[in-house]
Scaffold this active site. Structure first.
Site, short mmCIF file in Angstrom:
data_model
loop_
_atom_site.label_atom_id
_atom_site.label_comp_id
_atom_site.label_asym_id
_atom_site.label_seq_id
_atom_site.Cartn_x
_atom_site.Cartn_y
_atom_site.Cartn_z
N GLY A 42 36.97 6.03 -42.20
CA GLY A 42 37.62 6.70 -43.33
C GLY A 42 39.13 6.60 -43.22
O GLY A 42 39.82 6.16 -44.16
N ALA A 43 39.66 7.00 -42.06
CA ALA A 43 41.12 6.98 -41.86
C ALA A 43 41.65 5.55 -41.91
O ALA A 43 42.69 5.29 -42.50
CB ALA A 43 41.46 7.65 -40.53
N ASN A 44 40.92 4.61 -41.31
CA ASN A 44 41.39 3.22 -41.31
C ASN A 44 41.49 2.68 -42.73
O ASN A 44 42.47 2.02 -43.09
CB ASN A 44 40.42 2.32 -40.52
CG ASN A 44 40.50 2.56 -39.02
OD1 ASN A 44 41.39 3.26 -38.55
ND2 ASN A 44 39.58 1.98 -38.29
N GLU A 143 30.13 7.10 -41.83
CA GLU A 143 30.41 7.80 -40.58
C GLU A 143 30.45 9.32 -40.77
O GLU A 143 30.84 10.04 -39.86
CB GLU A 143 31.71 7.30 -39.95
CG GLU A 143 31.54 5.94 -39.29
CD GLU A 143 32.77 5.45 -38.53
OE1 GLU A 143 32.62 4.50 -37.76
OE2 GLU A 143 33.87 5.99 -38.72
N GLY A 231 33.06 -12.97 -42.63
CA GLY A 231 34.03 -13.30 -41.58
C GLY A 231 34.94 -14.43 -42.04
O GLY A 231 35.44 -14.42 -43.17
N GLY A 234 34.85 -16.11 -45.55
CA GLY A 234 35.22 -15.43 -46.79
C GLY A 234 34.20 -14.39 -47.22
O GLY A 234 33.73 -13.60 -46.40
N GLY A 260 37.43 -5.84 -41.86
CA GLY A 260 36.50 -5.25 -42.83
C GLY A 260 37.13 -4.05 -43.54
O GLY A 260 36.95 -3.87 -44.75
N ASP A 261 37.91 -3.25 -42.81
CA ASP A 261 38.54 -2.07 -43.42
C ASP A 261 39.61 -2.49 -44.42
O ASP A 261 39.72 -1.90 -45.51
CB ASP A 261 39.14 -1.17 -42.33
CG ASP A 261 38.06 -0.50 -41.49
OD1 ASP A 261 36.95 -0.27 -42.01
OD2 ASP A 261 38.32 -0.21 -40.30
N ALA A 291 44.56 -9.08 -41.56
CA ALA A 291 44.23 -8.12 -40.50
C ALA A 291 43.68 -8.84 -39.27
O ALA A 291 43.87 -8.38 -38.14
CB ALA A 291 43.22 -7.09 -41.01
P1 ADP Z 1 33.32 -6.93 -40.52
O1 ADP Z 1 34.41 -6.84 -39.50
O2 ADP Z 1 33.09 -5.66 -41.27
O3 ADP Z 1 32.06 -7.57 -40.00
P2 ADP Z 1 34.15 -9.48 -41.62
O4 ADP Z 1 34.26 -10.00 -40.23
O5 ADP Z 1 33.18 -10.14 -42.53
O6 ADP Z 1 33.89 -7.91 -41.66
O7 ADP Z 1 35.62 -9.55 -42.25
C1 ADP Z 1 35.95 -9.00 -43.50
C2 ADP Z 1 36.74 -10.00 -44.31
O8 ADP Z 1 37.96 -10.32 -43.62
C3 ADP Z 1 36.02 -11.35 -44.54
O9 ADP Z 1 35.28 -11.29 -45.74
C4 ADP Z 1 37.19 -12.31 -44.65
O10 ADP Z 1 37.69 -12.33 -45.98
C5 ADP Z 1 38.26 -11.70 -43.74
N1 ADP Z 1 38.20 -12.32 -42.40
C6 ADP Z 1 37.59 -11.83 -41.29
N2 ADP Z 1 37.72 -12.68 -40.25
C7 ADP Z 1 38.43 -13.74 -40.70
C8 ADP Z 1 38.92 -14.96 -40.12
N3 ADP Z 1 38.66 -15.27 -38.83
N4 ADP Z 1 39.60 -15.83 -40.90
C9 ADP Z 1 39.86 -15.54 -42.21
N5 ADP Z 1 39.43 -14.42 -42.81
C10 ADP Z 1 38.74 -13.52 -42.09
#
Ligand code: ADP
Length: 314
Positions: A42-44, A143, A231, A234, A260-261, A291
């Site tokens: 939530g905070a993040n 959470e 990740g 995209g 993700g946040d 991030a």
């Molecule tokens: P979570 O950490 O919740 O599993 P993700 O790893 O899918 O979430 O990351 C969230 C979003 O951040 C992805 O949809 C993507 O857009 C971006 N992202 C995460 N990791 C990368 C990376 N290594 N390179 C480029 N974009 C990333």
């Protein structure tokens, strides 16, 4: 006009110690000095949205302890309105005890503390205050108790405000979310959570086009729009206008904690101001990618200017 966002969720103090190796049960291992960091989804996500230029109000609970005071001070320093973060006199603040081995392997013990005590009755007056005047969207995670997420969703909808749920962490039995999924507008999940909700195996070989189809299957569970984050690959989305794949941005990733946040905060902000889904998804991917280029959770969250620059440069 400044965009307004309300976040309903958790606040935790993260205490991290690095050790040469993780202790076995019953063993004591000497570690480095403790590093304190503000956390909780939530905070993040509230801090992420504030850095992205929004006027953010967080609804949540802390305990009547020094960590609770510090968590609120840190929110204020980030410009997040915390008049709807209440202090529960007989509770401890949420706490994550993190032990990190030098190679990055870690163990985390989470004590939800006050977060676990945010019940619908405690929520109601705090949320009503936060919903005045109505924000563009309300962003929620899992959470805090599920009954509270339900209550927050219903109240927000009754006020005509769009609801965005980041279904993380997924409950042990994801079927517990069936009713909630029928009540939210936008669902955001990562691959593991999407697979869990569909009772499918999370295969690393699944291609974005197949994820988009899975997002569409999740859409049949209730949400108007479903986004699955992939990740470095995209994100994909299924909405009323069909399926979308957004390949994301190529960056030098050092630590994906916080990605993700940042993604969820930017997506909720963009959708809250009626940005079309393709553009919202692209901005959210830019925020997540930025991030991932920095260490830590809140410390890694990008600013509005950084997202603007990445989106226009690419
Ligand atoms: P979570 O950490 O919740 O599993 P993700 O790893 O899918 O979430 O990351 C969230 C979003 O951040 C992805 O949809 C993507 O857009 C971006 N992202 C995460 N990791 C990368 C990376 N290594 N390179 C480029 N974009 C990333």
């Amino acid at each position: 006009m400044t965009e307004r966002l309300v976040v309903v969720g958790s606040l935790n103090m993260d205490l991290s110690v690095t050790v040469p190796r993780l202790p076995a049960p019953g063993e004591t291992v000497r570690g480095t000095e403790v590093v304190r960091g503000a956390g909780g989804k939530g905070a993040n996500q509230a801090v992420a949205a504030a850095r992205l230029g929004a006027a953010v109000t967080l609804v949540g609970l802390v305990g009547a302890d020094a960590y609770g005071t510090e968590l609120r001070e840190r929110l204020a320093a980030e410009g997040v309105a915390d008049h709807t973060v209440a202090e529960l006199p007989d509770a401890a603040s949420g706490l994550a005890l993190i032990v990190v081995q030098q190679d990055g392997e870690n163990t985390i013990t989470l004590s939800p503390g006050a977060n676990g005590r945010l019940d619908p009755a405690t929520l109601a007056p705090l949320l009503d205050l936060a919903l005045t005047p109505p924000p563009g969207a309300v962003l929620l995670q899992l959470e805090v108790p599920l009954s509270t997420v339900h209550a927050a969703t219903r109240r927000s909808r009754a006020a005509g405000v769009r609801t965005v749920l980041n279904a993380a962490p997924l409950p042990e039995d994801p079927r517990a979310l069936a009713e909630l999924l029928g009540e939210i507008d936008v669902l955001v999940v990562n691959e593991t959570e999407a697979a869990g909700l569909l009772d499918a195996s999370p295969s690393p070989d699944t291609r974005p086009a197949e994820w988009a189809e899975r997002a569409d299957r999740l859409r049949s569970l209730g949400p108007d729009t479903v986004v699955v984050t992939l990740g470095a690959a995209g994100a994909v989305a299924a909405g009323p206008d069909g399926l979308l794949t957004e390949p994301g941005f190529t960056v030098r990733a050092v630590d994906t904690v916080g990605a993700g946040d940042a993604f969820c905060a930017q997506l909720a902000l963009a959708l809250g101001t009626s940005t079309p889904l393709p553009a919202a998804l692209r901005r959210a991917c830019a925020a997540g990618a930025l991030a991932a280029t920095r260490q830590g959770a809140q410390s890694a969250l990008p600013t509005l200017a950084e997202v603007d620059q990445l989106v226009t440069r690419a």
